[in-house]
Write a protein that holds these residues in place. Structure first.
Motif, PDB file in Angstrom:
ATOM      1  N   GLY A   1      40.337  13.604   3.844  1.00 23.35           N
ATOM      2  CA  GLY A   1      39.113  12.829   3.918  1.00 23.35           C
ATOM      3  C   GLY A   1      37.889  13.369   3.222  1.00 23.35           C
ATOM      4  N   ARG A   2      37.424  14.535   3.617  1.00 22.79           N
ATOM      5  CA  ARG A   2      36.145  15.046   3.119  1.00 22.79           C
ATOM      6  C   ARG A   2      36.314  16.249   2.203  1.00 22.79           C
ATOM      7  N   GLY A   3      37.514  16.487   1.702  1.00 19.94           N
ATOM      8  CA  GLY A   3      37.690  17.617   0.789  1.00 19.94           C
ATOM      9  C   GLY A   3      39.129  18.073   0.709  1.00 19.94           C
ATOM     10  N   CYS A   4      39.333  19.106  -0.066  1.00 24.59           N
ATOM     11  CA  CYS A   4      40.650  19.688  -0.269  1.00 24.59           C
ATOM     12  C   CYS A   4      40.714  20.997   0.523  1.00 24.59           C
ATOM     13  N   PHE A   5      41.611  21.049   1.516  1.00 19.57           N
ATOM     14  CA  PHE A   5      41.672  22.179   2.443  1.00 19.57           C
ATOM     15  C   PHE A   5      42.973  22.952   2.279  1.00 19.57           C
ATOM     16  N   GLY A   6      42.900  24.242   2.542  1.00 21.73           N
ATOM     17  CA  GLY A   6      44.077  25.091   2.522  1.00 21.73           C
ATOM     18  C   GLY A   6      44.833  24.983   3.837  1.00 21.73           C
ATOM     19  N   HIS A   7      46.132  24.734   3.728  1.00 17.95           N
ATOM     20  CA  HIS A   7      47.004  24.670   4.896  1.00 17.95           C
ATOM     21  C   HIS A   7      48.106  25.700   4.709  1.00 17.95           C
ATOM     22  N   LEU A   8      48.329  26.511   5.727  1.00 17.15           N
ATOM     23  CA  LEU A   8      49.338  27.564   5.677  1.00 17.15           C
ATOM     24  C   LEU A   8      50.630  27.057   6.307  1.00 17.15           C
TER      25      LEU A   8
END
Length: 129
Positions: free
Chosen positions: A92-99
């Motif tokens: 939604g509001r950005g590109c996030f790092g997921h482990l």
């Protein structure tokens, strides 16, 4: 989604309560992380907005400071090479790092910091990129 450029030096895991002390080899997953199948992480720039959105009623938060190259290199919470990976995904509001495929704990968390809110989290949080 491609990783940010330049890559961050640190990623952060936001916790609403203090983690065990001393930090164990493997921290238990939050309900959200368990349900989603990965550990939610944020860059230093994303932490204040995420804290305001999801932890706005809290007066204190704990941040796990994680060296990006350690978790991206597949080192788990026990310090073992396990091949887990960081995937950068649009949320939604950005590109996030997921482990994915790994854990957090004493083997890959550089430090734990308690942060007290004064005003908004955006005003309270100043983190290392």
């Amino acid at each position: 989604m491609p990783a940010p450029s330049p890559l961050p030096t640190y990623l952060y895991k936001i916790l609403p309560s203090a983690p065990p002390s001393p930090l164990p080899a493997v921290l238990p997953l939050s309900d959200l992380d368990r349900n989603d199948g990965y550990i939610h992480l944020s860059t230093s720039e994303q932490v204040p907005g995420t804290a305001d959105k999801f932890f706005g009623t809290f007066d204190s938060l704990w941040l796990l400071k994680i060296k990006y190259d350690v978790v991206a290199g597949g080192v788990d919470g026990e310090g073992n090479k396990v091949g887990g990976e960081i995937r950068w995904e649009e949320v939604g509001r950005g590109c996030f790092g997921h482990l994915y495929g790994s854990s957090l704990g004493v083997g890959n968390v550089e430090s734990v910091e308690k942060v007290d809110r004064s005003g908004s989290w955006v005003e309270s949080l100043k983190l290392e990129y």
